[in-house]
Motif scaffolding. Structure first.
Motif, PDB file in Angstrom:
ATOM      1  N   ARG A 169       0.839  -1.193   0.000  1.00 14.85           N
ATOM      2  CA  ARG A 169       0.000   0.000   0.000  1.00 14.85           C
ATOM      3  C   ARG A 169       0.878   1.248   0.000  1.00 14.85           C
ATOM      4  O   ARG A 169       1.940   1.271   0.617  1.00 14.85           O
ATOM      5  CB  ARG A 169      -0.907   0.016   1.242  1.00 14.85           C
ATOM      6  N   HIS A 171       0.045   5.503   0.109  1.00 16.66           N
ATOM      7  CA  HIS A 171      -1.003   6.522   0.175  1.00 16.66           C
ATOM      8  C   HIS A 171      -0.416   7.935   0.157  1.00 16.66           C
ATOM      9  O   HIS A 171       0.554   8.213   0.877  1.00 16.66           O
ATOM     10  CB  HIS A 171      -1.806   6.382   1.468  1.00 16.66           C
ATOM     11  N   GLY A 184      -5.373   9.668   0.988  1.00 15.59           N
ATOM     12  CA  GLY A 184      -5.986   9.295  -0.271  1.00 15.59           C
ATOM     13  C   GLY A 184      -5.864   7.819  -0.569  1.00 15.59           C
ATOM     14  O   GLY A 184      -5.173   7.068   0.126  1.00 15.59           O
ATOM     15  N   ASP A 185      -6.553   7.397  -1.631  1.00 17.00           N
ATOM     16  CA  ASP A 185      -6.449   6.016  -2.091  1.00 17.00           C
ATOM     17  C   ASP A 185      -5.034   5.738  -2.574  1.00 17.00           C
ATOM     18  O   ASP A 185      -4.340   6.625  -3.063  1.00 17.00           O
ATOM     19  CB  ASP A 185      -7.428   5.768  -3.235  1.00 17.00           C
ATOM     20  N   ASP A 186      -4.627   4.469  -2.466  1.00 18.89           N
ATOM     21  CA  ASP A 186      -3.250   4.160  -2.840  1.00 18.89           C
ATOM     22  C   ASP A 186      -3.050   4.158  -4.350  1.00 18.89           C
ATOM     23  O   ASP A 186      -1.945   4.392  -4.828  1.00 18.89           O
ATOM     24  CB  ASP A 186      -2.787   2.834  -2.236  1.00 18.89           C
ATOM     25  N   GLY A 187      -4.101   3.923  -5.124  1.00 15.64           N
ATOM     26  CA  GLY A 187      -3.974   3.990  -6.576  1.00 15.64           C
ATOM     27  C   GLY A 187      -3.091   2.916  -7.166  1.00 15.64           C
ATOM     28  O   GLY A 187      -2.632   3.034  -8.302  1.00 15.64           O
ATOM     29  N   GLY A 197      -1.794   7.840  -6.693  1.00 19.22           N
ATOM     30  CA  GLY A 197      -3.044   8.097  -6.000  1.00 19.22           C
ATOM     31  C   GLY A 197      -3.166   9.571  -5.662  1.00 19.22           C
ATOM     32  O   GLY A 197      -2.169  10.295  -5.612  1.00 19.22           O
TER      33      GLY A 197
END
Length: 245
Positions: A169, A171, A184-187, A197
């Protein structure tokens, strides 16, 4: 056109009065006029007094001046008007003001190079401004220093490459005065080498507050930010508005 000069201590002439009439009616549109007090207007149906009092920077005119309810000032930095809703006096020496509408983009910085990342948290060092006319970014702390009270919309992203692939992960994180306020989302796509992300938040800030962008990852070999597209790592700041009291 030069403004006609009236001779002091003499009777006004027809030419004096004609110039005043031309300025008030708009017949003369080429002469700038500066007044030392508010400019008021009140048409039929507009029952409350209102007046334009001049331009300001970084928020309403606090620190000096005596203002009345309905006074209007234009913020030349944030591109928005401020309206006085409580007259000067009592707990509000310069009145209480409300922003009307949202301001625009105040600053945006991005990376022009790749940056190595640590396992855990890494402070992102943005080095290139795409827009920052008021020099809000401080490279000594790698963050924005807020100049005035209000609500600020913050958006950012971290695009990165891992040193090893795996189900890790990563972020983008926003910090306000050293404390995490948004993550935020890890993207990332599990098992791949990289990705990106984004993170965003609306923050109520005071003058002197510090906003920073962080990258958090649990990867043992976190790699670095994007080599090919470093500008994908950025932090933008928008002034939304404020109710000053």
């Amino acid at each position: 056109m030069a403004l006609y000069q009236v001779t002091r201590n003499t009777a006004s002439t027809a030419q004096d009065l004609n110039q005043v009439i031309n300025l008030l009616t708009g017949t003369d549109t080429s002469t700038p006029v500066t007044v030392g007090n508010r400019i008021s207007a009140k048409m039929s149906g507009a029952t409350a007094a209102s007046a334009y009092v001049g331009g300001v920077q970084y928020g309403p005119p606090y620190g000096a001046g005596t203002f009345a309810q309905g006074d209007l000032a234009i913020d030349t930095v944030y591109g928005m008007p401020w309206t006085c809703y409580t007259a000067s006096g009592g707990p509000y020496p310069q009145g209480a003001w409300q922003s009307a509408g949202a301001g625009g983009l105040v600053a945006r910085w991005y990376q022009s190079y790749w940056q190595g990342l640590n396992s855990g948290s890494t402070l992102i060092t943005l080095d290139t401004p795409s827009f920052d006319p008021n020099s809000m970014w401080d490279t000594s702390v790698w963050g924005y220093i807020i100049p005035t009270y209000g609500t600020w919309a913050v958006t950012g992203a971290v695009h990165r490459w891992y040193g090893s692939s795996g189900n890790y992960r990563c972020h983008p994180v926003l910090r306000l005065n050293g404390a995490e306020v948004a993550r935020g989302d890890d993207g990332e796509v599990p098992g791949t080498w990289g990705g990106g992300g984004g993170v965003e938040a609306q923050l109520v800030c005071n003058p002197g507050d510090l906003i920073q962008l962080i990258c958090y990852t649990n990867a043992p070999s976190p790699g670095h930010t994007d080599v090919l597209y470093p500008a994908r790592t950025y932090l933008s700041l928008y002034f939304v508005g404020a109710q000053e009291q």
